[in-house]
Design an enzyme around this catalytic site. Structure first.
Site, short mmCIF file in Angstrom:
data_model
loop_
_atom_site.label_atom_id
_atom_site.label_comp_id
_atom_site.label_asym_id
_atom_site.label_seq_id
_atom_site.Cartn_x
_atom_site.Cartn_y
_atom_site.Cartn_z
N CYS A 37 38.85 44.55 48.44
CA CYS A 37 38.44 43.66 49.53
C CYS A 37 39.00 44.13 50.88
CB CYS A 37 38.83 42.22 49.21
SG CYS A 37 37.87 41.05 50.20
N HIS B 295 35.73 41.58 43.98
CA HIS B 295 36.99 41.23 43.30
C HIS B 295 36.95 41.48 41.80
CE1 HIS B 295 39.10 39.54 46.77
NE2 HIS B 295 37.86 39.29 47.20
N GLU C 31 39.32 41.52 39.88
CA GLU C 31 40.28 40.64 39.19
C GLU C 31 39.69 39.26 38.93
OE1 GLU C 31 40.23 41.20 42.34
OE2 GLU C 31 40.79 39.40 43.47
#
Lengths: 497, 363
Positions: B252, B337, B339
């Site tokens: 990001c 993202h 994650e």
């Protein structure tokens, strides 16, 4: 990948007559599939024994056969029409069974016909309990535990492992005679011994019971490139033990955190890969223990299903149409999103509303002869359903009840209740308590009219916890219903003066 | 709940009811399209300075729990929902979203027509806004809105980065990863700890020398809030670290810093990407990933020198850049993202790929 050019003619198998559990949703998906394949320039041949379908209208397919859906008749069509492939995933279980029969009889091999959408191995893996359980174990997912036992001691050891309640199924008895559910050791001993006696081979299957667990479904799609998307998650209002077709359901799932939902999404992705559905849609069902959060895989359907019609309309993503295009070799990113037209179909729809489906039953003809006819269980009994949209559950739920055409204008307050609101409110404390107990006791058995009795229970002073104990309907939904009742009571405090 | 108002900088006024902390919230109004994951979103430092509106109208259903926070406290300036559901139900839940927001001093508003508000933001772009229980004068509120600093050119990282460097580690670590904290989400650390890593988390303004003194096997540039172009120090540090040959991974804001360090440029998107359903194409495998996204700025793909980098990922919604790999150095970065938290786990493989680079480097 571009579409396949080695195929010219494709045979689609319909779902046959309308029966409970397999109704017009397969006409809807089949018609979409025929149109999608024709649009791509294929010659489409259709077999469906049911003439009261849109898909058998003369202008839909290139050739339509209204014949029995059996290997014998399909072979005759094959000889005449020489299809290169058969798409068996649009016609429900009937079409899948027919495809398996064609394979078993060597007809597919004889005429060199390919199954597209789902291969025989995948269909078998999804349909056979044993193969499915092995597949789930391989990818580290849990299914309900079960064990064949031949003595009570053996049974007792197993039940120590899984805990109560358990389901007892004697082997090889007609209609499951001598089986049942046991909630404690005493019942268990009785039922196991009775089962062992009634089974001609002295064998009983003991299964962990998931009754009362939360139930979820994911409608998923996969393409030849192993791209995977979830079209829609669905949560059952009614807990495990009531057939999904008889459950009120909502989309998307309401009571899971994101991490909990992603566990289901990851599992679904593994399942569709392991079962080997190369292209198309599947429906995968999960149970979640409401206390521990343990996740159990219930089953997967390697085809468009009753729920995919719902999911398509809830999200605007035409599952059957896209599934047909995936079957001929396109990947999700090559197909335009039906709504935006400019973005690809390789995405997961988001909605800013909630969808509620309520089943419609028709027990009137049976109730007089069998008062138990409307008890809901693992066999589907509803003959139709309505769906509605709202910006919250209460709105969508109320709209759905109005749409059912059962003469109701909503969840109470329409003058159509068996127990009038003012009557229930006017009862003495003792009378209220008596009625509450009666209603809660009725609600322990799932029935088609229970939803209205939940309202009566609130009006006699039942709490959400008491109703949860009786019904195992998630407290989130019970609170929503309670809010509707409270709103009604609030309205009572106003007058026209 | 008492009445409140949401006022946007274009003068549009929405009426609703205040929940959470009984106060005033100011910030840039953005929308997120995820169905679930509100606790992760509220505690994600990348949302610092923003008022987040959920397009899905039923929020609060599963309460809040001990697992889902992405940092030690709430980070959003304010929160907007269509229907706040106070009666939550979930086996992991510990308390209502309302109480969670109260404890975290976040003011929220419900009863808002979020569909209309989404249209407003989509057509006018991300705007500053205020949530206030003071409903007497729209003019006064609008005046307050116009005094909120605009996002562009703003260094918000300094408000969310760790003040003190710290170490977290998996049992018997094999590799050392230097982590730049620009407002890192906990789940990134959790993902790294699934590998045999010791992580030293550094303040955003740490010099390359201090990073190299730690002798890392890999360097990570985290997510974070605000305008990447305002972070001169971070861009310079990244520029210095790339040629060391130590594997470097950015997520990001980290991706934007890598791009800026390599001579690229960034720009503000009209209304950003925030949600859990964005399709991204991986050009190296040709596969589609459904990704979790949260960014208001993007890398201008045409500004990147293709002799230096390869475009690795593209957003299939609007064709914006989603990732790059360096042609010469072990550098990779993505705009979205991997994650998740919240969102799908399709892109977790990126952590594995980075750890391969780390392993090769260590050898």
């Amino acid at each position: 990948m571009p579409k396949r050019t080695d195929l010219k003619t494709i045979l689609i198998i319909g779902s046959g007559p309308i029966v409970i559990g397999q109704a017009c949703e397969f006409d809807y998906s089949g018609t979409q599939a025929v149109k999608a394949l024709k649009e791509e320039g294929y010659r489409v041949v259709l077999i469906n024994s049911n003439p009261a379908t849109i898909m058998t209208d003369p202008e839909i397919a290139d050739a339509t056969y209204i014949e029995p859906i059996t290997a014998e008749f399909i072979e005759k069509i094959i000889v005449k029409e020489k299809p290169d492939a058969i798409l068996p995933t649009m016609g429900g279980q009937t079409a899948l069974n027919a495809a398996i029969e064609l394979y078993e009889k060597g007809i597919l091999k004889k005429y060199g016909i390919e199954l597209i959408g789902a291969k025989v191995d995948s269909i078998k893996k999804a349909e056979s309990r044993d193969l499915f359980n092995i597949a789930m174990e391989k990818i580290g997912l849990e299914v309900a535990k079960g064990k064949f036992i031949r003595s009570f001691d053996e049974a007792k050891n197993f039940v120590k492992e899984v805990g109560f309640p358990v389901i007892i199924r004697p082997s090889f008895t007609l209609g499951g005679t001598g089986g049942g559910t046991a909630y404690n050791l005493e019942e268990f001993e009785n039922k196991v011994n009775r089962g062992l006696t009634s089974s001609p081979v002295g064998e009983v299957l003991i299964e962990e019971s998931l009754i009362g667990w939360k139930e979820f479904e994911l409608e998923v799609m996969r393409d030849v490139n192993d791209n995977f998307v979830v079209i829609c998650s669905i949560e059952n209002f009614d807990p495990m033990g009531v057939h999904t077709g008889d459950s009120i359901t909502v989309a998307p799932a309401q009571t899971l955190s994101d991490k909990q939902y992603q566990v289901l999404r990851d599992a679904a992705k593994k399942i569709i890969s392991e079962i080997g559905v190369e292209t198309g849609g599947s429906n995968i069902q999960f149970a979640i223990n409401p206390v521990t959060g343990r996740v159990i895989v219930i089953e997967m359907n390697p085809r468009v299903s009753r729920s995919s019609a719902l999911a398509s309309k809830a999200t605007g993503f035409p599952i059957a149409k896209i599934a047909a295009k995936l079957a001929i070799g396109y990947t999700l990113d090559e197909i335009p999103n039906d709504i935006t037209k400019t973005t690809p179909a390789s995405f997961e729809p988001v909605i800013d509303y909630i969808v509620v489906k309520i089943p419609r039953w028709d027990f009137d003809k049976f109730r007089s002869s069998n008062p138990e006819s409307d008890v809901l269980g693992i066999q589907m009994k509803s003959v139709g359903e309505v769906m509605s949209f709202g910006r919250n559950f209460r709105e969508a739920f109320q709209k759905a009840i109005r749409s059912l055409e059962i003469g109701r204008y909503g969840f109470g307050a329409d003058g159509k209740d068996i127990y009038d609101t003012e009557y229930l409110l006017g009862l003495s404390a003792v009378e209220k308590a008596e009625n509450k107990e009666k209603i809660l006791s009725k609600l322990k058995v799932p029935r088609s009219d229970n939803i209205f009795y939940i309202r009566y229970a609130f009006l006699t002073g039942a709490t959400v916890d008491e109703l949860y104990d009786a019904t195992k309907i998630d407290k989130w939904f019970l609170n929503q219903l309670k809010d509707i009742v409270l709103f009604e009571l609030d309205l009572y405090t106003y007058s026209f003066n | 709940m008492r009445k409140g108002k949401l006022v946007l900088e274009n003068g549009k006024v929405f009426e609703g009811f205040i929940f959470g902390f009984d106060g005033t919230a100011k910030g840039e109004v953005v929308f997120n399209t995820s169905f679930s994951g509100y606790q992760e979103i509220i505690t994600d430092p990348s949302y610092y300075g923003q008022i987040v509106m959920m397009t899905y109208p039923l929020i609060g259903n599963y309460g809040t729990n001990l697992k889902d926070s992405e940092s030690i406290k709430a980070q959003v300036s304010g929160f907007i929902t269509g229907n706040y559901e106070d009666d939550w139900s979930n086996f992991e839940g510990i308390e209502s979203l309302n109480n969670f927001l109260k404890q975290n001093n976040v003011t929220a508003i419900t009863g808002i027509d979020t569909r209309e508000l989404t249209r407003e933001v989509r057509s006018s772009g991300a705007m500053r806004g205020i949530i206030s229980p003071d409903i007497s004068s729209d003019e006064k509120l609008l005046n307050d809105v116009l005094n909120i600093p605009s996002m562009s050119g703003l260094d918000l990282v300094k408000n969310v980065t760790t003040a003190k460097n710290y170490i977290v580690s998996s049992d018997s670590p094999k590799y050392k990863i230097a982590v730049y904290d620009f407002g890192i989400k906990k789940n990134i650390l959790r993902e790294f700890l699934l590998f045999e890593n010791e992580l030293k988390v550094f303040n955003a303004n740490t010099s390359p020398k201090e990073i190299l003194d730690y002798n890392p096997d890999g360097i990570f540039l985290s997510n974070g809030p605000g305008d990447p172009a305002a972070l001169d120090y971070a861009i310079e540090n990244t520029r210095a670290l790339i040629p060391t040959g130590i594997p470097l991974f950015g997520i990001c804001l980290g991706h934007q810093l890598v791009s800026l360090a390599l001579g690229g440029s960034t720009y503000k998107l009209k209304f950003g990407h925030r949600g859990g359903n964005h399709p991204v194409k991986n050009h190296l495998t040709n596969k589609i990933e459904i990704t979790s996204q949260n960014h208001g700025f993007a890398v201008d793909e045409s500004s990147l020198n293709k002799d230096v980098i390869k475009i690795s990922h593209t957003n299939l919604y609007d064709g914006t850049n989603e990732g790059l790999v360096h042609n010469k150095y072990p550098v990779m970065s993505v705009q979205y993202h991997p994650e998740a938290a919240p969102g799908p786990n399709d892109s977790k493989y990126l952590f594995t790929e980075f750890m391969k680079l780390v392993d090769e480097y260590k050898k």
